[in-house]
Scaffold this motif. Structure first.
Motif, mmCIF file in Angstrom:
data_model
loop_
_atom_site.group_PDB
_atom_site.id
_atom_site.type_symbol
_atom_site.label_atom_id
_atom_site.label_comp_id
_atom_site.label_asym_id
_atom_site.label_seq_id
_atom_site.Cartn_x
_atom_site.Cartn_y
_atom_site.Cartn_z
ATOM 1 N N ALA A 128 -0.597 4.900 8.251
ATOM 2 C CA ALA A 128 -1.153 3.623 7.768
ATOM 3 C C ALA A 128 -1.695 2.813 8.942
ATOM 4 O O ALA A 128 -2.770 2.203 8.855
ATOM 5 C CB ALA A 128 -0.079 2.841 7.021
ATOM 6 N N ILE B 238 -8.289 -0.617 2.199
ATOM 7 C CA ILE B 238 -9.277 -1.077 3.197
ATOM 8 C C ILE B 238 -10.699 -0.855 2.671
ATOM 9 O O ILE B 238 -11.564 -1.742 2.782
ATOM 10 C CB ILE B 238 -9.049 -0.344 4.539
ATOM 11 C CG1 ILE B 238 -7.762 -0.860 5.200
ATOM 12 C CG2 ILE B 238 -10.244 -0.519 5.467
ATOM 13 C CD1 ILE B 238 -7.279 -0.045 6.397
ATOM 14 N N ALA C 167 -2.302 -6.450 9.633
ATOM 15 C CA ALA C 167 -1.114 -5.804 9.071
ATOM 16 C C ALA C 167 0.139 -6.365 9.711
ATOM 17 O O ALA C 167 0.140 -6.740 10.888
ATOM 18 C CB ALA C 167 -1.183 -4.299 9.277
ATOM 19 N N ALA D 154 0.826 -1.213 0.000
ATOM 20 C CA ALA D 154 0.000 0.000 0.000
ATOM 21 C C ALA D 154 0.860 1.263 0.000
ATOM 22 O O ALA D 154 1.238 1.775 1.053
ATOM 23 C CB ALA D 154 -0.938 -0.037 1.208
ATOM 24 N N GLU D 155 1.192 1.720 -1.180
ATOM 25 C CA GLU D 155 1.802 3.044 -1.367
ATOM 26 C C GLU D 155 1.191 3.585 -2.652
ATOM 27 O O GLU D 155 1.029 2.825 -3.619
ATOM 28 C CB GLU D 155 3.304 2.952 -1.602
ATOM 29 C CG GLU D 155 4.173 2.602 -0.425
ATOM 30 C CD GLU D 155 5.662 2.714 -0.811
ATOM 31 O OE1 GLU D 155 6.337 3.599 -0.291
ATOM 32 O OE2 GLU D 155 6.118 1.909 -1.662
ATOM 33 N N GLU E 150 -5.089 3.930 9.975
ATOM 34 C CA GLU E 150 -6.149 3.414 9.087
ATOM 35 C C GLU E 150 -6.518 1.979 9.460
ATOM 36 O O GLU E 150 -7.691 1.602 9.455
ATOM 37 C CB GLU E 150 -5.698 3.468 7.622
ATOM 38 C CG GLU E 150 -5.419 4.863 7.082
ATOM 39 C CD GLU E 150 -6.676 5.741 6.992
ATOM 40 O OE1 GLU E 150 -7.800 5.193 7.079
ATOM 41 O OE2 GLU E 150 -6.510 6.968 6.833
ATOM 42 N N VAL E 151 -5.500 1.186 9.764
ATOM 43 C CA VAL E 151 -5.750 -0.215 10.148
ATOM 44 C C VAL E 151 -6.535 -0.264 11.457
ATOM 45 O O VAL E 151 -7.498 -1.027 11.600
ATOM 46 C CB VAL E 151 -4.408 -0.989 10.268
ATOM 47 C CG1 VAL E 151 -4.613 -2.366 10.894
ATOM 48 C CG2 VAL E 151 -3.749 -1.112 8.897
ATOM 49 N N GLU F 230 1.491 6.419 2.004
ATOM 50 C CA GLU F 230 1.235 5.050 2.481
ATOM 51 C C GLU F 230 -0.102 5.022 3.224
ATOM 52 O O GLU F 230 -0.892 4.083 3.066
ATOM 53 C CB GLU F 230 2.383 4.574 3.390
ATOM 54 C CG GLU F 230 2.219 3.120 3.799
ATOM 55 C CD GLU F 230 3.310 2.613 4.757
ATOM 56 O OE1 GLU F 230 4.400 3.228 4.848
ATOM 57 O OE2 GLU F 230 3.048 1.599 5.436
ATOM 58 N N ILE G 38 -2.185 -6.096 5.130
ATOM 59 C CA ILE G 38 -1.271 -5.050 4.655
ATOM 60 C C ILE G 38 0.154 -5.498 4.960
ATOM 61 O O ILE G 38 0.492 -5.744 6.123
ATOM 62 C CB ILE G 38 -1.555 -3.696 5.363
ATOM 63 C CG1 ILE G 38 -3.026 -3.279 5.218
ATOM 64 C CG2 ILE G 38 -0.592 -2.618 4.863
ATOM 65 C CD1 ILE G 38 -3.432 -2.807 3.846
ATOM 66 N N LEU H 152 4.012 -2.690 6.738
ATOM 67 C CA LEU H 152 3.475 -1.392 7.158
ATOM 68 C C LEU H 152 4.573 -0.629 7.920
ATOM 69 O O LEU H 152 5.179 -1.153 8.844
ATOM 70 C CB LEU H 152 2.245 -1.604 8.028
ATOM 71 C CG LEU H 152 1.454 -0.343 8.422
ATOM 72 C CD1 LEU H 152 -0.039 -0.649 8.546
ATOM 73 C CD2 LEU H 152 1.966 0.249 9.734
ATOM 74 N N THR I 172 -3.286 2.811 2.098
ATOM 75 C CA THR I 172 -3.829 1.836 3.067
ATOM 76 C C THR I 172 -5.332 2.062 3.236
ATOM 77 O O THR I 172 -6.124 1.105 3.237
ATOM 78 C CB THR I 172 -3.089 1.974 4.420
ATOM 79 O OG1 THR I 172 -1.686 1.808 4.178
ATOM 80 C CG2 THR I 172 -3.565 0.944 5.426
ATOM 81 N N HIS I 173 -5.718 3.321 3.333
ATOM 82 C CA HIS I 173 -7.139 3.637 3.465
ATOM 83 C C HIS I 173 -7.921 3.097 2.257
ATOM 84 O O HIS I 173 -8.959 2.446 2.394
ATOM 85 C CB HIS I 173 -7.326 5.155 3.588
ATOM 86 C CG HIS I 173 -8.762 5.566 3.651
ATOM 87 N ND1 HIS I 173 -9.507 5.480 4.813
ATOM 88 C CD2 HIS I 173 -9.609 6.026 2.695
ATOM 89 C CE1 HIS I 173 -10.737 5.874 4.575
ATOM 90 N NE2 HIS I 173 -10.833 6.212 3.291
#
Ligand code: URP
Ligand code: ZN
Ligand code: ZN
Length: 470
Positions: free
Chosen positions: A250, A230, A266, A189-190, A253-254, A222, A242, A245, A226-227
């Motif tokens: 990020a 999700i 993650a 996730a980037e 968000e998790v 990132e 994820i 991380l 990540t958002h």
């Protein structure tokens, strides 16, 4: 069938620690015996491993490695043979590596290529995830048959446009299929589209040194990716994991997603816990040794990550072991940071590095085992054969000396790479003895086991994938 007794140690499980002798017959743990009891005497072991004063822990499970992986015009330096031996030296007895679909190629071809490199060559057991770099009707249709081969997790990239990148539509489609075939989506996730603009602008300003690698991959990008991952996973119901991380944004968000009941897990990696972006500023291009993606961050992020590990918001520590030698490989980016092969070596030191969290009071002993063995085994469909010391489990066992110590150096490590990111780090606690399915591989300072005895692990869909809230 060899009968082995590990005697006098403290068995550590994710759920608690207790004194027990571990009885092993052949490849399996058969019972946990009360220390010194007559039943222990009745076991008639062929081999006794003394563990008084030691911890007896399930072999490490590293669910993120890249052995002999083609990348950036070169190949990661560890073969499956050298990398899995190095892993064993450090107390890891299972890895899950990646087969990688080539553009216009099939998943099956990618799996065959990785199996032909790994099978019969690994020192420890291994599984494979699948990198899907060309999400199209035919690769989507193949996901089911990969699941039947034990490939129950598929990695997608929101980074690297033009290479491994998938757009949001492709991600959504792959997640829909994953949800149908009870597989997990692993996400890099980037926001690669935005990052590529920043990279081009930096190069146009003649900013070419390794430190610009970090500067062009801000943590907010990132967090944003990540958002987005999700949200897409929630639309499809696909379980999401994820990978690597590195950023507090990020993690936030998790946390928010998990608090709302989403099936999101993650992992972080030792490099994000122990190193910082300052390493990229080293003299004479030395910073290239620390180029990985996501990049190393400012130290405030590592504090957030340690808290996430302790509190359960982060589920796993894996290495993302992807070694490139400084000489000739990292040097490919000498005049342009964007050409430095991305990735760091680390498979050998994960267990001992993360143990420093116990030494420093950041995590409990049980959490150490949970993060490095039990939960990765569970999330990736290998539990309870892997990740726990209990009757019926594979006898993948590490005797760990909490009073031992080790100073890490490229001069003494076993990874096929000419530097260490942790050169000169002195660690408390040391792997002493390592068993893989009942076979002793490492005994103190000697590798005594078979070097190619590892087997392919045909993984199932983990129950956590099927039931929300875990
Ligand atoms: O820089 C990294 N992490 N290299 C390995 C490939 C990946 O993205 O996991
Ligand atoms: Zn990645
Ligand atoms: Zn990786």
């Amino acid at each position: 069938m060899t009968r082995t007794l590990i005697r006098g140690g403290t068995v550590v499980a994710a759920t608690g620690s207790f004194a027990a002798d571990v009885a092993i017959e052949g490849e399996r743990i058969v019972s946990l015996l009360e220390p010194g009891s007559s039943i222990t005497d009745a076991f008639h072991a062929d081999r006794v491993i003394e563990a008084t004063g030691k911890l007896v822990v399930p072999g490490g499970v590293d669910v993120h490695t890249h052995m002999e992986m083609p990348s950036a015009g070169t190949i990661s330096a560890d073969t499956f043979a050298s990398g899995t031996m190095a892993a064993a030296w450090g107390g890891t007895t299972t890895i899950v590596d990646f087969a990688s679909q080539v553009r216009e190629g099939s998943l099956r071809e990618a799996w065959d290529v990785s199996m032909s490199k790994a099978e019969g060559r690994c020192a420890i057991d291994f599984g494979l995830h699948m990198i899907v770099s060309d999400v199209n009707a035919s690769s989507l249709a193949e996901m089911d048959s990969m699941v039947s081969e034990g490939v129950t997790s598929f990695k997608l990239f929101m980074a690297y446009p033009g290479a491994l990148y998938s757009d949001d539509g492709q991600i959504l489609r792959a997640m829909q299929r994953a949800s149908e075939c009870a597989a997990t989506i692993m996400m890099h996730a980037e926001n690669g589209i935005a990052i590529d603009v920043l990279v081009a602008q930096a190069l146009a300003r003649n900013e070419r040194d390794p430190r610009f690698h970090a500067a062009t991959r801000p943590s907010s990008l990132e967090g944003e990716a990540t958002h987005r991952a999700i949200v897409l996973a929630q639309v499809t119901g696909a379980p999401l994991y994820i990978v690597h991380l590195s950023a507090a944004e990020a993690l936030a968000e998790v946390v928010a997603a998990r608090d709302s009941g989403a099936i999101v897990h993650a992992e972080t990696c030792p490099q994000y816990l122990f190193l910082s972006e300052a390493a990229l500023e080293g003299p004479e291009f030395e910073g290239a040794k620390f180029v990985c993606s996501p990049p190393l961050r400012h130290g405030t992020h590592s504090d957030a990550l340690w808290n996430g590990l302790a509190g359960g918001d982060l589920s796993v520590v894996a290495t993302d072991h992807c070694p490139f030698c400084f000489k000739d490989q990292k040097e490919l980016g000498k005049r342009d940071f964007s050409k430095i092969p991305n990735g760091l070596p680390g498979v050998e030191h994960r267990m001992e590095l993360v143990y420093q969290g116990v030494v420093e009071g950041r995590i409990s002993l049980e959490r150490w085992v949970d993060l490095t063995s039990t939960t990765p085994a569970r999330l990736f469909g290998m539990y309870p054969a892997k990740g726990v010391i209990q009757p019926g489990a594979d006898a993948d066992v590490v005797v760990f000396d909490p009073a031992g110590s080790r100073t890490i150096s490229a001069a003494s490590h076993h990874m096929a790479v000419d530097y260490s990111c942790y050169e000169g780090f002195t660690l408390t606690g040391r792997v002493q003895t390592v068993l893989s399915r009942g076979r002793v591989l490492v005994d103190g300072n000697s590798f005594v086991g078979e070097v190619h005895g590892g087997r392919y692990v045909r993984r199932s869909s983990p129950p956590s994938v099927l039931s929300p809230g875990k």
